[in-house]
Scaffold this active site. Structure first.
Site, short mmCIF file in Angstrom:
data_model
loop_
_atom_site.label_atom_id
_atom_site.label_comp_id
_atom_site.label_asym_id
_atom_site.label_seq_id
_atom_site.Cartn_x
_atom_site.Cartn_y
_atom_site.Cartn_z
N GLN A 75 0.65 -0.89 3.87
CA GLN A 75 -0.40 -0.03 4.45
C GLN A 75 0.20 1.18 5.15
O GLN A 75 -0.40 1.74 6.07
CB GLN A 75 -1.28 -0.83 5.41
CG GLN A 75 -2.23 -1.79 4.69
CD GLN A 75 -3.23 -1.07 3.80
OE1 GLN A 75 -3.65 0.05 4.08
NE2 GLN A 75 -3.62 -1.71 2.70
N SER A 76 1.36 1.62 4.72
CA SER A 76 2.02 2.75 5.36
C SER A 76 1.16 4.02 5.30
O SER A 76 0.81 4.50 4.22
CB SER A 76 3.36 3.02 4.65
OG SER A 76 3.86 4.28 5.02
N ASN A 77 0.83 4.55 6.48
CA ASN A 77 0.13 5.84 6.53
C ASN A 77 1.03 6.95 6.01
O ASN A 77 0.58 7.89 5.36
CB ASN A 77 -0.27 6.16 7.97
CG ASN A 77 -1.15 5.09 8.58
OD1 ASN A 77 -2.19 4.75 8.03
ND2 ASN A 77 -0.74 4.55 9.72
N ALA A 79 3.40 6.76 3.71
CA ALA A 79 3.50 6.75 2.24
C ALA A 79 2.24 7.38 1.63
O ALA A 79 2.33 8.20 0.71
CB ALA A 79 3.69 5.32 1.74
#
Ligand SMILES: *Cc1c(COP(=O)(O)O)cnc(C)c1O
Length: 314
Positions: A75-77, A79
């Site tokens: 859930q990397s913002n 990325a």
């Protein structure tokens, strides 16, 4: 001497972001609380990674990269915003993400699907494995490629938040305290270096939401970023202080963080996220409860975004 303006940057966001006074929370905490709306940076759903990407994507483009790799959790913002930046600039983003967090088609995964982003999950706990895989894939593709580290936190990305500190200094209000989340450290490093240069009298506080050695990481990034702009200032590590707000672990909601998130929503109609900004704002609440601020103190909370992840919490 080089300055910030000599470093190539591509425009991706809308700046300056607003600084607003939080009336109800100020009354509640008996001090003057303001928010820097870096959740409104203008690309994707906003967030702090846009400022870093303005520098990183400029370098990628200058180097002729056709493919941009980056990494993070599922859930990397960061990325997701890298993919959004690549869309805007007509480049191809490939995300090699750790298989941790919510991998289902929700939150940032949903946004990546909408952008048609290539996402690969790798079952590893070590980012070095992922960087090696980027090189392997990049060579196999046979086109120029560019690697962005986790969180966009290298010296170049850090300059985005040096620039943010300068922006705050131009917005007219002197602040006694400045707070931000520390996840990979670039935001804190940039703000601490930027405060050293542009905000004398402002104390910078990093709210740790992970268990990494932020004292060393932040100081190293500050020194490397200072070198890029040839800012000849002595840096000792006393430009910032740290508070452990991680709770049960990175990306695992904490009771304090969740309460802070609810308070912000109920009192101000603004949304924080459970991974970064909720825990960071909880640090302000904790320090206020310990009488760390005088009634006339001005406290600035940097809202670093995280809206994408808000809809994908386990
Ligand atoms: C990445 C991120 C942070 C942390 O910033 P770092 O520069 O990695 O320390 C804080 N808030 C949000 C919403 C983020 O996505």
């Amino acid at each position: 001497m080089k300055t910030l303006e000599d470093i190539e940057r591509v425009s991706l966001g809308i700046f300056p972001t607003p600084v607003q006074r939080l009336e109800n929370i100020s009354r509640l905490l008996h001090t003057q609380v303001y928010i820097k709306r870096d959740d409104l940076t203008g690309l994707g759903l906003g967030g702090n990674k846009v400022r870093k990407l303005e520098y990183l994507m400029a370098q990628a483009r200058r180097q002729g990269a056709e493919v941009v790799f980056t990494t993070g959790g599922a859930q990397s913002n960061h990325a997701m915003l890298t993919a959004a930046a690549a869309c805007r600039l007509g480049m191809r983003a490939v995300l090699i993400l750790k298989k941790r967090g919510v991998t289902a088609c929700a939150g940032n995964q949903l946004l990546e699907k909408l952008m048609g982003t290539e996402v690969i999950f790798m079952d590893t706990d070590d980012y070095e494995d992922i960087y090696a895989e980027m090189d392997r894939m990049g060579r196999a593709m046979g086109v120029p490629y560019y690697k962005i580290p986790c969180g966009g936190s290298n010296a170049l990305g850090t300059l985005g938040y040096v620039r943010c500190a300068r922006e705050i200094s131009e917005q007219g209000l002197p602040f006694d305290h400045l707070f931000c989340a520390a996840g990979s450290g670039g935001t804190l490093a940039g703000l601490a270096l930027g405060a050293r240069l542009f905000l004398p009298g402002t104390k910078v506080h990093g709210m740790m939401v992970d268990t990494d050695p932020f004292e060393t990481i932040t100081l190293r990034l500050m020194r490397e970023a200072a070198e890029l702009i040839q800012a000849d200032v002595p840096l000792t590590g006393r430009e910032f202080d740290l508070l452990d707000m991680c709770g049960p672990g990175y990306a695992i909601p904490s009771e304090e963080g969740t309460a802070a998130l609810s308070l912000m929503a109920e009192k101000e109609g603004l949304f924080l996220d459970p991974v970064y900004t909720g825990k960071a704002f909880a640090g302000i609440l904790r320090m206020a409860a310990e009488h760390a601020f005088a009634p006339e103190d001005r406290v600035l909370f940097v809202h670093t975004g995280g809206a994408g992840g808000l809809f994908a919490v386990k």
